[in-house]
Design an enzyme around this catalytic site. Structure first.
Site, PDB file in Angstrom:
ATOM      1  N   ASP A  34      -1.591  10.930  -2.401  1.00  0.00           N
ATOM      2  CA  ASP A  34      -1.912   9.830  -3.319  1.00  0.00           C
ATOM      3  C   ASP A  34      -2.224  10.323  -4.723  1.00  0.00           C
ATOM      4  OD1 ASP A  34      -2.707   8.989  -0.433  1.00  0.00           O
ATOM      5  OD2 ASP A  34      -2.316   7.140  -1.542  1.00  0.00           O
ATOM      6  N   GLN A  88      -2.647   2.811   9.789  1.00  0.00           N
ATOM      7  CA  GLN A  88      -1.294   2.810   9.197  1.00  0.00           C
ATOM      8  C   GLN A  88      -0.319   3.598  10.070  1.00  0.00           C
ATOM      9  OE1 GLN A  88      -4.120   3.442   7.550  1.00  0.00           O
ATOM     10  NE2 GLN A  88      -4.027   2.895   5.396  1.00  0.00           N
ATOM     11  N   ARG A 116       0.848  -1.183   0.000  1.00  0.00           N
ATOM     12  CA  ARG A 116       0.000   0.000   0.000  1.00  0.00           C
ATOM     13  C   ARG A 116       0.894   1.246   0.000  1.00  0.00           C
ATOM     14  NH1 ARG A 116       1.766   1.721   3.987  1.00  0.00           N
ATOM     15  NH2 ARG A 116       0.709   3.717   3.722  1.00  0.00           N
ATOM     16  N   GLY A 117       0.226   2.414  -0.118  1.00  0.00           N
ATOM     17  CA  GLY A 117       0.997   3.646  -0.267  1.00  0.00           C
ATOM     18  C   GLY A 117       1.176   3.871  -1.764  1.00  0.00           C
ATOM     19  N   ALA A 118       0.829   5.076  -2.229  1.00  0.00           N
ATOM     20  CA  ALA A 118       0.738   5.313  -3.674  1.00  0.00           C
ATOM     21  C   ALA A 118       1.986   4.884  -4.470  1.00  0.00           C
ATOM     22  CB  ALA A 118       0.407   6.783  -3.911  1.00  0.00           C
ATOM     23  N   ARG A 165      -7.061  -0.209  -7.139  1.00  0.00           N
ATOM     24  CA  ARG A 165      -7.274   0.913  -6.213  1.00  0.00           C
ATOM     25  C   ARG A 165      -7.398   2.202  -7.029  1.00  0.00           C
ATOM     26  NH1 ARG A 165      -4.362   1.085  -0.729  1.00  0.00           N
ATOM     27  NH2 ARG A 165      -6.194   2.355  -0.302  1.00  0.00           N
ATOM     28  N   ASN A 207      -5.076  12.678   0.043  1.00  0.00           N
ATOM     29  CA  ASN A 207      -4.257  11.828   0.908  1.00  0.00           C
ATOM     30  C   ASN A 207      -5.215  11.083   1.833  1.00  0.00           C
ATOM     31  OD1 ASN A 207      -1.573  10.962   1.718  1.00  0.00           O
ATOM     32  ND2 ASN A 207      -1.971  11.976   3.654  1.00  0.00           N
ATOM     33  N   LYS A 208      -4.654  10.235   2.670  1.00  0.00           N
ATOM     34  CA  LYS A 208      -5.460   9.399   3.561  1.00  0.00           C
ATOM     35  C   LYS A 208      -6.515  10.206   4.307  1.00  0.00           C
ATOM     36  CE  LYS A 208      -5.389   5.871   3.828  1.00  0.00           C
ATOM     37  NZ  LYS A 208      -6.368   5.077   3.022  1.00  0.00           N
TER      38      LYS A 208
END
Ligand code: MRU
Length: 359
Positions: free
Chosen positions: A248, A207, A56-58, A99, A258-259
């Site tokens: 992201d 996270q 995960r994480g762009a 995603r 972003n998150k």
């Protein structure tokens, strides 16, 4: 850019590794309790790994998908050209749909696909597979280099003794290298700036508590875990000097997805006159979007909200809503730290310049 400040400054744990022709991903669902690997060599396993957030994480999603697509080229290389092109297009779109928010995914897949389509009339299947794999390796290396540059440009913004707040995880696990937001924090720490970090827990997937705390612990960087709702209180008490998060997807006007929870943090920072920075590689910019209004926001399963690690936290059958990301408007962002330097408002021109788009 300054030279490396310390010998102990190294990339974080690389989320993607190769062992005898297999792609092994650090299973980020299992940290911090266990550091183990997930075999994502098969196409369906790679799609699952991205969807379920094994990786995960762009930036890491983009790099993993690039390798996944390159392995597909090898797998499909015995097919006739028309069958190959059909199956390759299907594999590309299946990976692309895993995603929706992280634009690095589309960016990396487009790079591999452009190369393959161009080579298909000119090269042998085995050579095309080789080419695709080399391009994936190049994308990986570019992220390592970009992370390092981001870390060092960003560290220059951090003052001696700063207390920094961050959200989600934008470290080596998320960014395939030194980290983006966490890279800045790590570089400032290794430059001897005596910093400390407040880490948002980052519900629903945590996270922050699981991954960012783990990465900071690896480097012995002083860090304190807080619930997402606590940052306003801390800012009011003067306990936070600056905020740095990852992104992201960034539109051409600087609006940044972003998150979920990042927007709250940015509004709160603006109210308290605390600088709010985004750190991200140029692969996170979406030059097709003029502002953040059309950034697709992933909606994930409500089960992530009503449980923690599979244990229910509310009444049975509770309804829950789970948007995975929010968009912070450009006017709340003091600067966007990239490998091309720190971009400042007016973002329309600084971003276009960094992406070398004709204005
Ligand atoms: O849903 P995730 O964990 O893939 O979320 C993406 C992120 O990791 C963050 O939003 C991060 O801050 C940007 S990516 C380095």
């Amino acid at each position: 850019m300054s030279a490396l400040t310390s010998k102990s400054y190294h990339p974080g744990v690389l989320p993607i590794q190769f062992e005898q022709g297999r792609i092994m991903l650090v299973d980020q669902r299992k940290l911090p309790h266990e550091l183990c690997y997930f075999d994502a060599t098969a196409h369906d396993d790679m799609c699952f790994a991205i969807q379920d957030m094994v990786v995960r994480g762009a930036p890491s999603i983009g790099v993993a998908a690039a390798f996944g697509l390159a392995l597909n080229v090898a797998r499909l290389s015995t097919l006739s050209k028309p069958d190959f092109l059909k199956a390759f297009a299907l594999a590309t779109s299946e990976l692309n749909e895993t995603r929706p928010t992280a634009v690095n995914l589309r960016w990396a897949l487009q790079r591999i696909a452009a190369l393959v389509i161009q080579a298909v009339d000119q090269k042998y299947p085995g050579d095309i597979a080789n080419l695709a794999f080399k391009e994936a390796e190049k994308i990986f290396q570019e992220h390592l280099d970009a992370n390092l540059a981001i870390s060092e440009y960003g560290a220059a913004l951090v003052k001696q003794g700063d207390s920094i707040s961050t959200h989600c995880n934008a470290g080596g696990l998320a960014a395939c290298g030194y980290g983006t937001a966490l890279g800045v924090i790590r570089a400032a720490h290794f430059a001897g700036k005596n910093i400390s970090v407040y880490v948002d827990e980052t519900r629903p997937r945590n996270q922050g508590s699981k991954l960012t705390m783990w990465e900071l612990h690896q480097d012995a960087i002083p860090s304190t875990l807080i619930c997402d709702s606590m940052s306003g209180h801390l800012m009011k008490q003067g306990k936070i000097d600056l905020v740095i998060t990852g992104a992201d997807r960034i539109a051409r006007n600087g609006d940044s997805a972003n998150k979920i929870g990042t927007y709250n943090l940015a509004v709160m920072a603006h109210h308290h006159k605390i600088p709010f920075y985004i750190a991200a590689p140029l692969s996170t910019f979406d030059c097709e979007l003029f502002d953040g209004n059309n950034i697709p926001i992933e909606e994930r399963s409500s089960s992530e909200v009503v449980t923690i690690d599979g244990v229910a936290t509310t009444v049975p059958d509770a309804r829950a809503y789970n948007p995975g990301f929010d968009v912070t408007p450009a006017e709340l962002i003091a600067g966007i730290i990239t490998e091309a330097g720190v971009l400042r408002p007016d973002y329309r021109s600084s971003i276009d310049r960094a992406l070398k788009i004709q204005i």
